[in-house]
Design a protein around this motif. Structure first.
Motif, PDB file in Angstrom:
ATOM      1  N   ILE A  10     -70.312  33.316 -84.628  1.00  9.24           N
ATOM      2  CA  ILE A  10     -69.749  32.340 -83.948  1.00  9.24           C
ATOM      3  C   ILE A  10     -69.043  31.728 -84.383  1.00  9.24           C
ATOM      4  N   LEU A  11     -67.559  31.511 -83.664  1.00 12.48           N
ATOM      5  CA  LEU A  11     -66.789  31.161 -84.422  1.00 12.48           C
ATOM      6  C   LEU A  11     -66.938  29.128 -85.252  1.00 12.48           C
ATOM      7  N   GLU A  12     -67.673  29.051 -83.695  1.00  8.90           N
ATOM      8  CA  GLU A  12     -67.504  27.544 -83.416  1.00  8.90           C
ATOM      9  C   GLU A  12     -68.352  26.965 -82.867  1.00  8.90           C
ATOM     10  N   THR A  13     -68.973  25.910 -83.102  1.00  9.26           N
ATOM     11  CA  THR A  13     -70.185  25.465 -82.496  1.00  9.26           C
ATOM     12  C   THR A  13     -69.906  24.281 -82.263  1.00  9.26           C
ATOM     13  N   VAL A  14     -69.875  23.313 -80.347  1.00 10.37           N
ATOM     14  CA  VAL A  14     -68.738  22.246 -80.169  1.00 10.37           C
ATOM     15  C   VAL A  14     -70.466  21.038 -79.740  1.00 10.37           C
ATOM     16  N   LEU A  15     -70.284  20.409 -79.843  1.00  6.37           N
ATOM     17  CA  LEU A  15     -70.579  18.624 -80.218  1.00  6.37           C
ATOM     18  C   LEU A  15     -69.993  17.757 -79.364  1.00  6.37           C
ATOM     19  N   TYR A  16     -70.362  17.369 -78.338  1.00 12.20           N
ATOM     20  CA  TYR A  16     -69.902  16.208 -77.758  1.00 12.20           C
ATOM     21  C   TYR A  16     -70.633  14.946 -77.541  1.00 12.20           C
ATOM     22  N   VAL A  17     -69.659  14.175 -78.387  1.00  9.03           N
ATOM     23  CA  VAL A  17     -70.470  12.890 -79.196  1.00  9.03           C
ATOM     24  C   VAL A  17     -69.872  11.506 -78.611  1.00  9.03           C
ATOM     25  N   ALA A  18     -70.391  10.112 -78.270  1.00  5.57           N
ATOM     26  CA  ALA A  18     -69.908   8.889 -77.883  1.00  5.57           C
ATOM     27  C   ALA A  18     -68.254   8.158 -79.252  1.00  5.57           C
ATOM     28  N   ASP A  19     -68.724   8.882 -80.512  1.00  5.05           N
ATOM     29  CA  ASP A  19     -68.064   7.728 -80.989  1.00  5.05           C
ATOM     30  C   ASP A  19     -68.176   9.301 -82.443  1.00  5.05           C
TER      31      ASP A  19
END
Length: 140
Positions: A10-19
């Motif tokens: 797995i190359l990239e892991t993404v988190l979505y954040v408010a700031d």
């Protein structure tokens, strides 16, 4: 039907954040991840040369991005997702002390049948983060 070609990692892991700036500070300063990219649109961190953690602002990647090299389809996520970081067996207690010194509460911990151990805590956006030692899964 033939089998699928091999996936190496797995190359990239993404988190979505408010700031994005708050996320940058947490993963850089608390988690100690080197910053690979500090752009207005995203933040990227090196995970020990074995992967990349990306932060995107929640709701800001719902349109196709077009650039000279191609296109990136829309993507987004919401809610407190989970991800785990691999750490050495002897690093779990130093991590516990470090997180507590940074004011990060440990929410849970586990000892797994194969001998691995895990600590669970949250980032500023409420994502459930885990530090896991070898012995959690076959092959780790």
């Amino acid at each position: 039907m033939t089998g699928a070609p091999r996936i190496d990692a797995i190359l990239e892991t993404v988190l979505y954040v408010a700031d994005l700036d708050r996320g940058l500070a947490f993963f850089r300063d608390v988690m100690g991840l080197p910053v690979l990219s500090d752009q207005e649109r995203l933040k990227a961190f090196d995970v020990n040369g074995r992967g990349v953690l990306l932060l995107f602002e929640s709701g800001a990647t719902t349109e196709t991005v077009r650039f000279p090299g191609g296109t990136i389809p829309p993507h987004d996520g919401q809610g407190p997702v989970h991800m785990a970081f691999a750490v050495a067996a002897g690093a779990l207690e130093p991590w516990r002390r470090h997180l507590e010194a940074q004011g990060v509460a440990i929410e849970g911990e586990a000892t797994w049948p194969r001998g691995g151990r895990s600590l669970y805590f949250r980032d500023p956006d409420g994502h459930c983060l885990e530090l896991a030692t070898p012995g959690l899964w076959d092959g780790y």
